[in-house]
Design an enzyme around this catalytic site. Structure first.
Site, PDB file in Angstrom:
ATOM      1  N   LEU A 227     -42.191  36.221  56.991  1.00 56.39           N
ATOM      2  CA  LEU A 227     -43.644  36.375  57.037  1.00 56.39           C
ATOM      3  C   LEU A 227     -44.075  37.839  57.186  1.00 56.39           C
ATOM      4  O   LEU A 227     -43.634  38.517  58.116  1.00 56.39           O
ATOM      5  CB  LEU A 227     -44.197  35.551  58.211  1.00 56.39           C
ATOM      6  CG  LEU A 227     -45.728  35.508  58.310  1.00 56.39           C
ATOM      7  CD1 LEU A 227     -46.317  34.731  57.155  1.00 56.39           C
ATOM      8  CD2 LEU A 227     -46.148  34.900  59.636  1.00 56.39           C
ATOM      9  N   ASP A 228     -44.941  38.311  56.297  1.00 54.34           N
ATOM     10  CA  ASP A 228     -45.513  39.656  56.349  1.00 54.34           C
ATOM     11  C   ASP A 228     -44.454  40.755  56.251  1.00 54.34           C
ATOM     12  O   ASP A 228     -44.672  41.881  56.683  1.00 54.34           O
ATOM     13  CB  ASP A 228     -46.342  39.850  57.628  1.00 54.34           C
ATOM     14  CG  ASP A 228     -47.493  38.866  57.713  1.00 54.34           C
ATOM     15  OD1 ASP A 228     -47.991  38.463  56.646  1.00 54.34           O
ATOM     16  OD2 ASP A 228     -47.887  38.485  58.820  1.00 54.34           O
ATOM     17  N   GLU A 229     -43.294  40.399  55.682  1.00 58.80           N
ATOM     18  CA  GLU A 229     -42.201  41.372  55.585  1.00 58.80           C
ATOM     19  C   GLU A 229     -41.873  41.732  54.140  1.00 58.80           C
ATOM     20  O   GLU A 229     -40.937  42.482  53.884  1.00 58.80           O
ATOM     21  CB  GLU A 229     -40.936  40.807  56.258  1.00 58.80           C
ATOM     22  CG  GLU A 229     -41.034  40.580  57.749  1.00 58.80           C
ATOM     23  CD  GLU A 229     -40.914  41.865  58.548  1.00 58.80           C
ATOM     24  OE1 GLU A 229     -40.497  42.889  57.976  1.00 58.80           O
ATOM     25  OE2 GLU A 229     -41.259  41.839  59.738  1.00 58.80           O
TER      26      GLU A 229
END
Lengths: 284, 284, 284, 284
Positions: A227-229
């Site tokens: 996530l969000d990486e």
């Protein structure tokens, strides 16, 4: 809009590479509108994008591909050749917040985003009217009624049905399951409302407010299972002060979100982005 | 430079507060050069800064303090009253990198930073010449020879000896021990070379390079025992691209560091900053 | 949205002024949400804005006005007191370009712009659909058929009919006649697509392209009889490069235009702007 | 620092051009560190810069030039080939303000600006100490005593004597005579303290203050006989507000001046700038 072919390449850096490609283009009398190169000195990887006037070429897209293949093989290229007139099919995923959706729809409506927006999929019914106004099918996938697994299965079927090339999470507040992330690798773009890696996860403006930062931002990135990486395409920031509440940040940050997302999508649609490991080369 | 008194207040928000203060100022015929207010709606805390022409007042600083005290008590104020002509004593702590040091010294030399730079303390001998040129004592504290504990003890004695009011870590690459952080609470300013909270800790530009962000930055903040977690005063960012190496980021980022640090210090020296919990109100 | 009263004042700077106003507010037990002051040291003019929670006051707006009048008179104030719940009536003037119109309509639709958009007036029929979607009357004033004088007379009648408080030129490409400018003084806001005073007049992006600037911008300002010379409320800029054509600048600049215009209008609607000579004080 | 050769070309755009150049480079086994292309679609002019690792070539600079000449002739190229290890000789012209001078000297001192600063020439004696500290000859040319014509004649002789390649006007407040401008065409860089074309001429911050702009800036450009009208290399801007006096703008603007000038000079020294008519292509 002038028809162009975009030739996008990445491969190990080698002497003779550019000469081979430009020789090939010159032989076919190609008029080059734009050319960009980049060598990553650390990994020794080479990246190149050419935008070529289609009417300058005596070749069809298919014939071009056939003739270019031996060069591509010789230099172990990842490559793609696309036609600016073949529009990508884009699905917009949304929730209740309309600012990104409205912004993208308007840019598409006025021709700034050159694609086909084939459907809007949302986990709430609220934004139906935006779809209606633009005559785009709107699919409300009711997460509460269906459960998460079924809901995402439905979304996947919709993406199949519409033969979607690019999935845009325009403030879609659900986390995609890993298998869907993997399937959409490099073909799903999210907007996160912070300047990542700061404030990943939930309620980033509240996090920013609590930390007392003097700048807020937004990050447009490819979706990955982490996530969000995922690889970052574009970021925007904006100055704030102690007098801004978390609500003010939400309001102000929307400007960042809209602009970062719109730019990121445009770069992707115009084949300006090459993903390399967990980063991007963006020939903006 | 015109002499001014700065009256800086924070207290619980209450009706009548501003009236009481401005009544007091009017009674003494004060000419107000600048006035700023802020109410934190969440915590109900009120913040106020007045900058007053000293020559408009019939009172000395001490007399002003005495007369104001009953008001301050009535409203449970944290408050300070300072004289712009009483310069703060500033110590600069540095290591080998000279860009922040040179920038601050030049701003001080030309009168932009209104303070006395009483000494430069460094854990390396390299920057001696900058001190010499400006006729400022330079103290090389040899961490390798002395060991960390003794070195910081020496630094503490130097800060005592010079009666330092503000300690500036101008790219000083050593982590201050907890007891020193506590002692210098609200009186030590650091520049960190990333837009915090992203990339706290060591080698932030390398971290930024590896994450593939499209913006780099710098953060000026008060030093606290939690590394890179103190109240933020100022941040600057700058756009980068895939073509920037980690070395390019180091070079470009220096511009952010210099500007964020110089602004942060100026705000502090001009009594424009009020620390509240782990955040700052900055009347810039 | 919390109901507030906004008290906005400008007058000659005098000792006792703030005390008198804050005394008055304290007597009526006013809870102040936001307060801003500014003294123009050059002209000796003082500017002040208070935002007060309406429910903290035992007074109606009218009663407040009545009681405040003696103070206003004593200090020779220009002043206004407005109620955040009394929405201003706004007319949008447009031409063929829809980006500013769509942006403003969306911000209004989602409550970010707190006003009544009472009509859209355009010199072309193209943008009717935007009005329809939002259920706002659309008036096509046909300049070619009517001639300029009659067309502007029609527009003036529409502004009268709708009792418009604020006229917004959202990329309205016609120059208002002097008498209309004078009548709408301080009540008409324009967006010009350059960072004024650079590139006033026609085709600013083309001018920017020809001059080879490295930044483009947009300026939100009050309309005055001197074209593009009115008091500036807000400006935005954006970096460009040699690779941007005039068309790219048009596309990129729209982001600046939308944001500068939306901010300028919001500041105006929230009574954050005071015009002083040919400049503005903006308590943003 | 790695030794590189920079090959910089501009010529009419033609099919086969890139192929010919890259073929030539490949034949000599050149490792290309950086390559940039640009085609001006309006004028049909092509621009290209290659940065090549010197140690990858079996050729000396001179031999390279000799072998490349036939290609250059065939395609009617303006071209230059330079060696990164052959430092340009730079003269800094200053007056009384030291911020740009100090900034450039520090960047040079730390190796960021790769050149030889051979002398500082000033129309006042004030900045002698900056030169002394860096062991650079300082020439005070006394305009009052000598008169303008003689003073500029003296400056010209100094530029000759030091065999200056690049003349930098680091806030030199004298206007160069036409003949000197012409002689130094493309080899003299000025920093103007406004975002040109706004506020050309004298006292730009005062002009900005009077116009009430919300952004100030600085422009780095080549000197031409038309004052402040030369090709722009770089611009920086910064947000201000009504609370900034003209003096605040002077202080804040210095940050823009320093950064725009330093970047402009670095681009020039690294052969990243090509002048085309009155504009620049900057391969930043």
């Amino acid at each position: 809009m002038q028809q162009t072919f975009r030739l996008v390449i990445d491969c190990p850096d080698q002497v003779g590479l550019v000469a081979a490609v430009s020789q090939f283009l010159a032989q076919h009398n190609a008029t080059i509108v734009e050319a960009n190169h980049h060598t990553d000195q650390q990994t020794g990887r080479f990246f190149m994008r050419h935008e070529i006037r289609a009417d300058s070429l005596p070749l069809s897209l298919e014939a071009f591909r056939g003739e270019f293949e031996p060069i591509a093989d010789r230099y172990q290229m990842n490559w793609r050749l696309t036609d600016s007139h073949q529009k990508q099919k884009v699905a917009l995923l949304a929730s209740k917040e309309s600012h990104c959706l409205n912004d993208l729809l308007h840019r598409w409506h006025t021709g700034e985003l050159h694609c086909d927006i084939v459907c809007i999929i949302a986990n709430h019914p609220h934004l139906q009217q935006f779809a209606d106004w633009h005559d785009i099918p709107y699919h409300w996938v009711d997460f509460d009624a269906l459960g998460k697994a079924q809901a995402f299965s439905d979304i996947e079927h919709l993406l199949d049905f519409y033969q979607v090339n690019l999935t845009v999470l325009a403030r879609f507040m659900q986390i995609l399951p890993d298998n869907l992330c993997q399937r959409l690798a490099g073909k799903a773009i999210n907007i996160h409302h912070s300047f990542l890696p700061s404030f990943a996860g939930a309620r980033p403006y509240q996090q920013a407010y609590e930390r007392g930062v003097k700048l807020i931002g937004a990050t447009c990135h490819y979706v990955t299972p982490d996530l969000d990486e995922g690889p970052i395409i574009e970021q925007e920031v904006m100055r704030i002060s102690h007098s801004d509440t978390a609500e003010d940040m939400v309001r102000k940050g929307k400007n960042c979100e809209k602009q970062a997302l719109a730019n990121g999508i445009r770069y992707h649609l115009e084949e300006r982005v090459i993903i390399h490991q967990n980063k991007t080369v963006v020939f903006a």
